[in-house]
Write an enzyme that holds these catalytic residues in place. Structure first.
Site, PDB file in Angstrom:
ATOM      1  N   ASN A  10       0.559  -1.294  -0.738  1.00  0.00           N
ATOM      2  CA  ASN A  10      -0.031   0.282  -0.036  1.00  0.00           C
ATOM      3  C   ASN A  10       0.572   1.085  -0.151  1.00  0.00           C
ATOM      4  O   ASN A  10       1.151   1.464   0.814  1.00  0.00           O
ATOM      5  CB  ASN A  10      -0.746   0.419   1.222  1.00  0.00           C
ATOM      6  CG  ASN A  10      -1.321   1.643   1.294  1.00  0.00           C
ATOM      7  OD1 ASN A  10      -1.731   2.108  -0.137  1.00  0.00           O
ATOM      8  ND2 ASN A  10      -2.284   1.413   2.428  1.00  0.00           N
ATOM      9  N   LYS A  12      -0.108   4.680  -0.100  1.00  0.00           N
ATOM     10  CA  LYS A  12      -0.724   5.535   0.387  1.00  0.00           C
ATOM     11  C   LYS A  12      -0.131   6.664  -0.627  1.00  0.00           C
ATOM     12  O   LYS A  12      -0.428   6.574  -1.999  1.00  0.00           O
ATOM     13  CB  LYS A  12       0.080   5.492   1.694  1.00  0.00           C
ATOM     14  CG  LYS A  12       0.009   4.680   3.021  1.00  0.00           C
ATOM     15  CD  LYS A  12      -0.093   4.458   3.934  1.00  0.00           C
ATOM     16  CE  LYS A  12      -0.330   3.490   4.615  1.00  0.00           C
ATOM     17  NZ  LYS A  12      -0.189   3.376   6.637  1.00  0.00           N
ATOM     18  N   HIS A  94      -9.602   1.066   5.035  1.00  0.00           N
ATOM     19  CA  HIS A  94      -8.473   1.118   5.554  1.00  0.00           C
ATOM     20  C   HIS A  94      -8.196   2.180   6.885  1.00  0.00           C
ATOM     21  O   HIS A  94      -9.277   3.132   7.391  1.00  0.00           O
ATOM     22  CB  HIS A  94      -7.601   1.852   4.686  1.00  0.00           C
ATOM     23  CG  HIS A  94      -5.871   2.177   4.997  1.00  0.00           C
ATOM     24  ND1 HIS A  94      -5.303   3.120   5.852  1.00  0.00           N
ATOM     25  CD2 HIS A  94      -5.163   1.091   5.166  1.00  0.00           C
ATOM     26  CE1 HIS A  94      -4.662   2.448   6.673  1.00  0.00           C
ATOM     27  NE2 HIS A  94      -3.986   1.543   5.631  1.00  0.00           N
ATOM     28  N   GLU A  96      -6.729   5.227   8.028  1.00  0.00           N
ATOM     29  CA  GLU A  96      -6.687   5.789   8.051  1.00  0.00           C
ATOM     30  C   GLU A  96      -7.991   6.791   6.729  1.00  0.00           C
ATOM     31  O   GLU A  96      -8.472   7.753   7.359  1.00  0.00           O
ATOM     32  CB  GLU A  96      -5.800   6.399   6.652  1.00  0.00           C
ATOM     33  CG  GLU A  96      -3.628   5.760   7.419  1.00  0.00           C
ATOM     34  CD  GLU A  96      -3.170   5.367   7.050  1.00  0.00           C
ATOM     35  OE1 GLU A  96      -2.599   5.578   5.512  1.00  0.00           O
ATOM     36  OE2 GLU A  96      -2.648   4.745   7.605  1.00  0.00           O
ATOM     37  N   GLU A 166      -5.965  -5.455  10.423  1.00  0.00           N
ATOM     38  CA  GLU A 166      -4.524  -4.893  10.775  1.00  0.00           C
ATOM     39  C   GLU A 166      -4.375  -3.653  11.722  1.00  0.00           C
ATOM     40  O   GLU A 166      -5.607  -2.427  11.912  1.00  0.00           O
ATOM     41  CB  GLU A 166      -4.147  -3.378   9.383  1.00  0.00           C
ATOM     42  CG  GLU A 166      -4.178  -3.330   8.336  1.00  0.00           C
ATOM     43  CD  GLU A 166      -4.209  -2.567   7.219  1.00  0.00           C
ATOM     44  OE1 GLU A 166      -2.539  -3.034   7.471  1.00  0.00           O
ATOM     45  OE2 GLU A 166      -4.599  -1.140   6.811  1.00  0.00           O
ATOM     46  N   GLY A 172       2.771   1.671  11.323  1.00  0.00           N
ATOM     47  CA  GLY A 172       3.210   3.206  10.587  1.00  0.00           C
ATOM     48  C   GLY A 172       3.771   3.825  11.907  1.00  0.00           C
ATOM     49  O   GLY A 172       4.458   4.486  11.951  1.00  0.00           O
ATOM     50  N   SER A 211       3.334  -2.143  10.347  1.00  0.00           N
ATOM     51  CA  SER A 211       4.342  -2.358  10.481  1.00  0.00           C
ATOM     52  C   SER A 211       5.339  -3.319   9.990  1.00  0.00           C
ATOM     53  O   SER A 211       6.128  -3.573  10.102  1.00  0.00           O
ATOM     54  CB  SER A 211       5.362  -1.603  11.612  1.00  0.00           C
ATOM     55  OG  SER A 211       4.677  -0.476  12.356  1.00  0.00           O
TER      56      SER A 211
HETATM   57  P1  PGA Z   1       2.767   1.326   7.571  1.00  0.00           P
HETATM   58  O1  PGA Z   1       1.009   0.742   6.504  1.00  0.00           O
HETATM   59  O2  PGA Z   1       3.132  -0.913   7.092  1.00  0.00           O
HETATM   60  O3  PGA Z   1       3.362   1.733   7.737  1.00  0.00           O
HETATM   61  O4  PGA Z   1       2.195   0.187   9.409  1.00  0.00           O
HETATM   62  C1  PGA Z   1       0.446  -0.362   6.743  1.00  0.00           C
HETATM   63  C2  PGA Z   1      -0.522   0.225   6.324  1.00  0.00           C
HETATM   64  O5  PGA Z   1      -1.421   1.120   6.535  1.00  0.00           O
HETATM   65  O6  PGA Z   1      -1.559  -0.784   5.619  1.00  0.00           O
END
Ligand code: PGA
Length: 249
Positions: A10, A12, A94, A96, A166, A172, A211
């Site tokens: 992803n 982003k 997601h 976010e 997640e 993140g 992460s």
């Molecule tokens: P990350 O993001 O690996 O940077 O923690 C995962 C995600 O948001 O899908």
């Protein structure tokens, strides 16, 4: 049941024409994998990525889509447009999108319905916040997020979907759930689906996200209910992403 692993990147809101060209050429050097390797660029780059991965085993995902089919929805992108560019998966819900853009369980469920209607595959993202985990609500939250989708499309639709667990506190932050923590939740999600359909619960691929790095992915992928990963930050580095794919076998 043997479920094929999926390793999805992803990206982003990152990348430029130039950096994407470099990242994809790195990924195209990857040896064959038994896993499905998916990349999710931002909308403006779908066309570029579509052309660059043509003829390879890489598969494209989008990071979001409108629940509306078409019409006067300024700034939105429809599922049929994404299908036009060869997108196979669409990330939905997601954290976010849920936390920063107010996507409710109902909005996410309605997007799932639209995506399924066009024959694309929703990658339904679910997961608890740190506060919810600490108050013992992890499963309650995951089940609520899944139930909202079942209420709209029915449990059988999960045979045509993937789930990404997640935990919000791991996204993140560098704080990954341990392989045991991930397995515990994945197993419970499968058990929750099994209450309505045993066959769907065995078929659905459940990815872990939060992460993920090459140093943590092999332990995660050894878990019986972890069917791959949704990778954010580490997917922007071709070498690291390939190393993660390798650990998936
Ligand atoms: P990350 O993001 O690996 O940077 O923690 C995962 C995600 O948001 O899908």
């Amino acid at each position: 049941m043997i479920r094929q692993k999926i390793v999805a990147g992803n990206w982003k809101m990152n990348g430029s024409k130039e950096s994407i060209q470099t990242l994809i050429s790195g990924l195209l050097d990857m040896d064959g994998s038994n896993s499905e390797v998916v990349i999710a660029p931002s909308f403006p780059y779908l066309s570029q990525v579509h052309d660059l991965i043509d003829g390879s085993n890489l598969v494209m995902a989008a990071q979001n889509a409108s629940q509306e089919e078409k019409g006067a929805f300024t700034g939105e992108v429809s599922v049929s447009m994404l299908a036009d560019f060869g997108v196979k998966y669409i990330l939905l819900g997601h954290s976010e999108r849920r936390s920063l853009y107010g996507e409710t369980d109902e909005v996410v469920a309605s997007k799932v319905k639209t995506v399924l209607g066009f024959g694309l595959i929703p990658m339904l993202c679910i997961g608890e916040t740190l506060e919810e985990r600490e108050s013992g609500k992890t499963l309650e939250v995951c089940e609520r997020q899944i139930q909202a989708v079942i209420d709209v499309v029915g449990v059988e639709s999960f045979a045509k979907m993937t789930i990404a667990y997640e935990p919000v506190w791991a996204i993140g932050t560098g704080l990954s759930a341990s392989a045991d923590q991930a397995q515990e939740v994945h197993q419970s999600i499968r058990a929750f689906l099994a209450k309505s359909s045993e066959s769907v619960s065995e078929k659905v691929q459940i990815l872990y996200g939060g992460s993920v790095k090459a140093s943590t992915s092999s332990a995660l992928f050894k878990m019986p209910d972890v069917d791959g990963a949704l990778v954010g930050g580490a997917s922007l580095d071709a070498k690291e992403f390939i190393a993660i794919v390798k650990t998936a076998g």
